[in-house]
Design an enzyme around this catalytic site. Structure first.
Site, mmCIF file in Angstrom:
data_model
loop_
_atom_site.group_PDB
_atom_site.id
_atom_site.type_symbol
_atom_site.label_atom_id
_atom_site.label_comp_id
_atom_site.label_asym_id
_atom_site.label_seq_id
_atom_site.Cartn_x
_atom_site.Cartn_y
_atom_site.Cartn_z
ATOM 1 N N LYS A 251 0.729 -1.326 -0.026
ATOM 2 C CA LYS A 251 0.010 0.185 -0.333
ATOM 3 C C LYS A 251 1.068 1.725 -0.252
ATOM 4 O O LYS A 251 1.226 2.513 -0.835
ATOM 5 C CB LYS A 251 -0.935 0.076 0.991
ATOM 6 N N ARG B 127 -10.246 0.463 8.204
ATOM 7 C CA ARG B 127 -9.989 -0.513 8.109
ATOM 8 C C ARG B 127 -10.429 -1.572 9.052
ATOM 9 O O ARG B 127 -10.610 -2.615 9.751
ATOM 10 C CB ARG B 127 -8.024 -1.514 8.337
ATOM 11 N N ARG C 177 11.313 -5.806 5.491
ATOM 12 C CA ARG C 177 11.373 -3.773 4.716
ATOM 13 C C ARG C 177 12.345 -3.058 5.751
ATOM 14 O O ARG C 177 12.529 -3.010 7.118
ATOM 15 C CB ARG C 177 9.794 -3.533 5.125
ATOM 16 N N ARG D 143 10.811 -0.891 11.383
ATOM 17 C CA ARG D 143 9.459 -0.594 11.971
ATOM 18 C C ARG D 143 9.404 -1.590 13.447
ATOM 19 O O ARG D 143 9.824 -2.839 12.801
ATOM 20 C CB ARG D 143 8.629 -0.941 11.400
ATOM 21 N N ARG E 211 -0.970 -8.923 12.753
ATOM 22 C CA ARG E 211 -1.925 -7.712 12.219
ATOM 23 C C ARG E 211 -2.236 -8.543 11.223
ATOM 24 O O ARG E 211 -3.710 -8.167 10.623
ATOM 25 C CB ARG E 211 -0.621 -7.149 11.561
#
Ligand code: AP5
Ligand code: MG
Length: 214
Positions: free
Chosen positions: A13, A88, A127, A155, A166
Site C-alpha cells: 500500500k 480498516r 522492509r 519498524r 496483524r
C-alpha cells in the site's frame, strides 16, 4: 480523485501510494504513518497508540477515526486524497462515509491489493524505511542504495510475532470492509504479486475507467 488503498500488511500500500500520488497530485494519507509520527513525538495520541501497534493490534476506532477525518478536512485534501490503511474496520468505513456525505463529496475508487498470506512475512521482515526521504525499501526485493544504509529504520511491528497478529486482525476486522465497498460499485481488485512496477501498472489500468467526481 478520492481513493482508498486496502490490503494486508506488506501488500504494498505504502509503496504504491508513494508512486501514485505523484501522478495524481493528491496527498498520501497513511494512518499508520500518522500514528508512528505521534508515537515518535510522544503526544497523548501516540502514547495511547504505541502499545496496540507494537503488538500488531488495531488502535481503537475512536482514536483513529477523529485523527483521519480531521486530516482529510484540511485544505490540501480539497481536490482529493489517497487513504492508505484507513478505513480498516466497518465502523471506520461508516464514519468516513458520514464525513464525506456531510461535506457533499464521495469516493471515486477503492483499490484492494491482494497478496497471499504466505508472501507477507518475508515482505514485512525485510522492509527498511529511509526516515530522511520516507522511501520504503526491501532488503531483497527493493534494496536500498549504499548511501542510505546507515540511517534505515526497521519498524517495531515488523517482527514475525506482530506480523502474524496483524494478519489475523486484517482477516477478522478489515476484510468485512471489502463487500461494503463492492456493494457501492467502488471496488477494484488488483493482484499484488509481481514487481512493484507490475503492480503499479495494474492499479493504473484499473483506475483508468474511474470517473472522478467533484
Ligand atoms: P500500517 O502502517 O497501516 O501497517 P499495515 O497495514 O500492516 O501495512 P504495512 O505498512 O505493513 O504494509 P504496506 O501495505 O504499506 O506495504 P509496503 O509498501 O510498506 O499500520 C501499522 C499499525 O498502525 C497497525 O497494526 C495498527 O496498530 C495501527 N493502525 C494503522 N491504521 C489503523 C487504523 N485505520 N485503525 C486502527 N489501527 C491502525 O511494503 C512492504 C514491504 O514489501 C516493503 O519492504 C516493500 O519494499 C516490499 N514490497 C512492496 N511491494 C512489493 C512487491 N510488489 N514485491 C515485492 N516486495 C514488495
Ligand atoms: Mg504501509
Amino acid at each position: 480523485m478520492r481513493m482508498i488503498l486496502i490490503g494486508p500488511p506488506g501488500a504494498g500500500k505504502g509503496t504504491q501510494a508513494q508512486r501514485l500520488v505523484q501522478s495524481f497530485g493528491i496527498p498520501h494519507i497513511s494512518s499508520g504513518d500518522m500514528l508512528r509520527e505521534a508515537v515518535a513525538a510522544g503526544t497523548l495520541l501516540g502514547r495511547t497508540a504505541a502499545g496496540f501497534m507494537k503488538d500488531g493490534l488495531l488502535v481503537p476506532d475512536e482514536v483513529v477515526i477523529g485523527m483521519v477525518i480531521e486530516r482529510i478536512a484540511r485544505e490540501d485534501c480539497a481536490r482529493g486524497f489517497m487513504l492508505d490503511g484507513f478505513p480498516r474496520t466497518r465502523p471506520q468505513a461508516d464514519a468516513l462515509d458520514v464525513a464525506l456525505t456531510h461535506s457533499g463529496v464521495g469516493l471515486d475508487a477503492v483499490v484492494l491489493i491482494e497478496v497471499p498470506d504466505a508472501l507477507i512475512l518475508e515482505r514485512v521482515t525485510g522492509r527498511r524505511s529511509d526516515p530522511q526521504t520516507g522511501t520504503i525499501y526491501h532488503l531483497r526485493f527493493n534494496p536500498p542504495p549504499p548511501e542510505a544504509e546507515g540511517r534505515l529504520v526497521h519498524r517495531a511491528d515488523d517482527t514475525a510475532e506482530a506480523c502474524s497478529a496483524r494478519l489475523e486482525k486484517y482477516h477478522r476486522e478489515t476484510t468485512p470492509v471489502v463487500p461494503f465497498y463492492e456493494g457501492k460499485g467502488l471496488l477494484k481488485r488488483v493482484d499484488g504479486v509481481g514487481s512493484p512496477d507490475e503492480v503499479l501498472l495494474r492499479i493504473s489500468a484499473a483506475l483508468q475507467t474511474v470517473q472522478t467526481t467533484n
